[in-house]
Design a protein around this motif. Structure first.
Motif, mmCIF file in Angstrom:
data_model
loop_
_atom_site.group_PDB
_atom_site.id
_atom_site.type_symbol
_atom_site.label_atom_id
_atom_site.label_comp_id
_atom_site.label_asym_id
_atom_site.label_seq_id
_atom_site.Cartn_x
_atom_site.Cartn_y
_atom_site.Cartn_z
ATOM 1 N N ASN A 80 31.184 3.173 -1.355
ATOM 2 C CA ASN A 80 29.877 3.787 -0.519
ATOM 3 C C ASN A 80 28.867 4.033 -1.664
ATOM 4 O O ASN A 80 28.423 5.232 -1.573
ATOM 5 N N ARG A 81 28.621 3.315 -3.028
ATOM 6 C CA ARG A 81 27.508 3.690 -3.675
ATOM 7 C C ARG A 81 26.218 3.506 -3.282
ATOM 8 O O ARG A 81 25.933 2.551 -2.729
ATOM 9 N N LEU A 82 25.304 4.768 -3.387
ATOM 10 C CA LEU A 82 24.041 4.529 -3.018
ATOM 11 C C LEU A 82 23.171 4.181 -4.210
ATOM 12 O O LEU A 82 23.436 4.517 -5.328
ATOM 13 N N PHE A 83 22.372 3.039 -3.931
ATOM 14 C CA PHE A 83 21.310 2.779 -4.891
ATOM 15 C C PHE A 83 19.793 3.018 -4.256
ATOM 16 O O PHE A 83 19.669 2.518 -3.222
ATOM 17 N N GLU A 112 0.659 -1.222 0.045
ATOM 18 C CA GLU A 112 0.014 0.047 0.100
ATOM 19 C C GLU A 112 0.726 1.229 -0.066
ATOM 20 O O GLU A 112 1.917 1.324 0.716
ATOM 21 N N GLY A 113 0.941 2.221 -0.827
ATOM 22 C CA GLY A 113 1.355 3.458 -0.966
ATOM 23 C C GLY A 113 2.420 3.510 -1.797
ATOM 24 O O GLY A 113 2.966 2.455 -2.560
ATOM 25 N N THR A 114 3.455 4.411 -1.627
ATOM 26 C CA THR A 114 4.585 4.473 -2.373
ATOM 27 C C THR A 114 5.948 4.842 -1.306
ATOM 28 O O THR A 114 5.642 5.507 -0.651
ATOM 29 N N LEU A 115 7.068 4.158 -1.822
ATOM 30 C CA LEU A 115 7.944 3.982 -0.726
ATOM 31 C C LEU A 115 9.280 4.410 -1.540
ATOM 32 O O LEU A 115 9.574 3.707 -2.504
ATOM 33 N N LEU A 116 10.181 5.103 -0.838
ATOM 34 C CA LEU A 116 11.587 5.299 -1.441
ATOM 35 C C LEU A 116 12.589 4.336 -0.791
ATOM 36 O O LEU A 116 12.697 4.394 0.613
ATOM 37 N N VAL A 117 13.360 3.599 -1.271
ATOM 38 C CA VAL A 117 13.957 2.689 -0.806
ATOM 39 C C VAL A 117 15.313 2.465 -1.439
ATOM 40 O O VAL A 117 15.512 3.041 -2.334
ATOM 41 N N GLY A 118 16.509 2.207 -0.701
ATOM 42 C CA GLY A 118 17.840 2.109 -1.214
ATOM 43 C C GLY A 118 18.742 1.679 -0.193
ATOM 44 O O GLY A 118 18.443 1.370 0.869
ATOM 45 N N PHE A 119 20.229 1.308 -0.617
ATOM 46 C CA PHE A 119 21.129 0.987 0.307
ATOM 47 C C PHE A 119 22.426 1.538 -0.368
ATOM 48 O O PHE A 119 22.326 1.808 -1.476
ATOM 49 N N VAL A 120 23.323 1.216 0.485
ATOM 50 C CA VAL A 120 24.666 2.011 0.224
ATOM 51 C C VAL A 120 25.802 0.644 0.274
ATOM 52 O O VAL A 120 25.609 -0.274 0.977
ATOM 53 N N THR A 121 26.370 0.356 -0.853
ATOM 54 C CA THR A 121 27.651 -0.585 -0.897
ATOM 55 C C THR A 121 28.654 0.006 -0.105
ATOM 56 O O THR A 121 28.633 0.983 0.644
#
Length: 197
Positions: free
Chosen positions: A116-119, A102-111
């Motif tokens: 230290n790249r953010l996806f 339900e809804g919309t979510l911004l997700v990500g991780f850092v290598t």
């Protein structure tokens, strides 16, 4: 003689390869534990998100469901208020897969170091995102409506390290001089952050 040496070398290499393959990722399943009690998980119930981060995580791991013992999986439900987040964290023992229901979510991780790249991705209802084991990750509701997501992990108890809590709320506290130098911030600012935790 040389043929015999070659044969022994080949047998030794095959034995080594077989032992590596057969021991690389053994199944944790040794036995099963059937949970007899009719346990209601509570995952169907929206949880209160009126807190500092605007989210609430309902955990279903081996501590709540004994039948998960040695199975190697667990599940959580996460409720997000508008602009709420699941505080930046990591799971030291599991990869996590999240589905937005339900809804919309911004997700990500850092290598990890050195890049230290953010996806990051925007995930909507029905979308999935995977957070690799032990990488710092974020989940943020950037909208004005509530979000509900479910996440499974590859461990009966994934563990969670909330980064800010661990750094500024450790007990005993990390020396403020150390943190001031590490973050290149004024020591008074660091001490103010530590007092919040």
């Amino acid at each position: 003689m040389i043929k015999g040496v070659h044969f022994l070398a080949i047998v030794a290499l095959l034995s080594l390869a077989f032992s590596l393959v057969s021991t690389f990722d053994p199944s944790p399943l040794q036995d099963i534990c059937v949970a007899i009690d009719d346990h209601k998980s509570g995952l169907q119930i929206p949880k209160n998100t009126e807190n500092q981060v605007g989210s609430n995580v309902t955990t279903m791991n081996v501590d709540q469901i004994l039948g998960l013992n040695t199975i190697g999986i667990s599940l959580v439900r996460i409720n997000y208020a508008p602009y709420g987040q699941n505080a930046v964290h990591t799971h030291p023992r599991a990869t996590e897969i999240l589905v937005v229901v339900e809804g919309t979510l911004l997700v990500g991780f850092v290598t990890s170091n050195p890049k230290n790249r953010l996806f990051t991705k925007i995930r909507k209802k029905g979308d999935v995102f995977v957070f690799p084991i032990d990488l710092i990750h974020v989940q943020f509701n950037a909208g004005e409506t509530n979000v509900v997501a479910f996440a499974g992990s590859s461990s009966q108890n994934a563990g969670a390290i909330t980064i800010v809590n661990a750094i500024f709320g450790s007990n005993p506290p990390i020396n403020a001089n150390v943190l001031a130098k590490a973050f290149q911030l004024d020591m008074n600012f660091i001490e103010a952050l530590q007092k919040k935790f």
